[in-house]
Design an enzyme around this catalytic site. Sequence first.
Site, short mmCIF file in Angstrom:
data_model
loop_
_atom_site.label_atom_id
_atom_site.label_comp_id
_atom_site.label_asym_id
_atom_site.label_seq_id
_atom_site.Cartn_x
_atom_site.Cartn_y
_atom_site.Cartn_z
N GLN A 67 -9.73 -4.43 -3.84
CA GLN A 67 -11.07 -3.97 -3.49
C GLN A 67 -12.05 -4.31 -4.61
O GLN A 67 -13.13 -4.86 -4.37
CB GLN A 67 -11.04 -2.45 -3.26
N HIS A 121 -6.96 0.35 -6.76
CA HIS A 121 -7.21 -0.50 -5.58
C HIS A 121 -7.81 -1.82 -6.10
O HIS A 121 -8.98 -2.12 -5.87
CB HIS A 121 -8.16 0.21 -4.63
N ARG A 179 0.88 -1.18 0.00
CA ARG A 179 0.00 0.00 0.00
C ARG A 179 0.91 1.22 0.00
O ARG A 179 1.62 1.47 0.98
CB ARG A 179 -0.91 0.00 1.22
N ARG A 182 -13.49 -9.27 1.08
CA ARG A 182 -12.08 -8.90 0.89
C ARG A 182 -11.19 -10.09 1.26
O ARG A 182 -10.25 -10.43 0.55
CB ARG A 182 -11.71 -7.68 1.75
N CYS A 209 -16.54 0.77 -0.20
CA CYS A 209 -15.31 0.06 0.15
C CYS A 209 -14.98 0.17 1.63
O CYS A 209 -14.31 -0.70 2.19
CB CYS A 209 -14.15 0.60 -0.68
N ASP A 239 -17.70 6.13 -2.48
CA ASP A 239 -16.48 6.14 -1.67
C ASP A 239 -16.32 7.57 -1.14
O ASP A 239 -17.04 8.48 -1.59
CB ASP A 239 -15.28 5.72 -2.55
N1 CP Z 1 -11.38 -0.72 1.85
C1 CP Z 1 -10.12 -0.73 2.33
O1 CP Z 1 -9.15 -0.93 1.61
O2 CP Z 1 -10.03 -0.54 3.67
P1 CP Z 1 -8.71 -0.30 4.50
O3 CP Z 1 -8.18 1.05 4.10
O4 CP Z 1 -9.14 -0.37 5.94
O5 CP Z 1 -7.72 -1.38 4.15
N1 NVA Z 2 -10.35 6.16 -1.98
C1 NVA Z 2 -10.02 5.77 -0.63
C2 NVA Z 2 -10.17 4.29 -0.46
C3 NVA Z 2 -9.86 3.77 0.91
C4 NVA Z 2 -10.01 2.30 1.00
C5 NVA Z 2 -8.61 6.21 -0.31
O1 NVA Z 2 -7.72 6.07 -1.16
O2 NVA Z 2 -8.39 6.72 0.79
#
Ligand code: CP
Ligand code: NVA
Length: 302
Positions: free
Chosen positions: A131, A128, A101, A286, A258, A219
């Site tokens: 997701q 992502h 990440r 997930r 998400c 989102d």
């Molecule tokens: N939806 C998602 O990726 O959640 P987190 O940021 O908690 O991993």
């Molecule tokens: N769009 C959001 C998704 C979090 C899972 C972000 O990048 O923060």
Amino acid sequence: MRHMLSLFDLTAAEIERVFAVTEDLKTKFTAGVREPILPGRVLALLFEKPSLRTRVSFEAGIGHLGGVSLFLGQDVGWGERESIRDFAQVLGQYVDAVVCRAKAHAKVEELAQFAECAVINGLTDYYHPCQALADLYTVREIVGDVGDSKVAYVGDANNVARSLAIGCAKLGATFAIASPANYSFEREFVEKLQSETGELIETTDPREAVAGADAVYTDVWASMGQESEQERRAADFADYQVNSVLMSAAPEACFLHCLPARRGEEVTDDVIDGPQSAVVQQAANRMHVQKGLLAWLLASQH
Ligand code: CP
Ligand code: NVA
């Protein structure tokens, strides 16, 4: 070496294969059976941003499959204490796969370029994909054939939206996105999508997007890293809230998010907690889908 940096890295047949493995593993897990099909495999998690779902679902998932996980926080210093190239070449000698990440997508691309292990994108500023796999698996559970479905996304054309759009396009689903004009997909991204089969509908009108939808998705308006834009975005997205009035225009649709959500902004409590909401099932998936992904991805490695 196979990586998954975005859903462009998988064919439709490979996504279906991951879903088939997921279905098998989820059915067994629900019946209390945890088959250790990846004994001794090591999964590293390299995270530059906070996480609940991605981190815990991968750590729990690899544990169910008989492998182990190593959480590497920011102190590991990739790209700071040493170059990404040196870091990747060494890490790849120790582990079978790394979930990464990162703030910048280019960092994950560089990691994958030099790592001799599978690299899985666990969220970047641009994509992502894990997701979206879970999202589409959830639609498959609820609707049946994803290829026959319409997925409506209301809000920012962000990392989550791009990944969902690719997944829908690959599987032949219609993806309709309603965003304010300045927050829509980049033209280069839309051109890349054209090579896939699904239909893309872009509009500024949320009601147009959700009409006839099987799933309505939203989102946050300001993603991680965009906190300083929160106030401006809250004003720009004020007409893009998913509330009971908008959901009444899609009475057959499930509601997806998400998570984490900013309740009262992009979605109201009555929708996220309401009868159309499938967000808990989606979050649970997930873990199931990532187990399917790991089993599929690592089965081909010795
Ligand atoms: N939806 C998602 O990726 O959640 P987190 O940021 O908690 O991993
Ligand atoms: N769009 C959001 C998704 C979090 C899972 C972000 O990048 O923060």
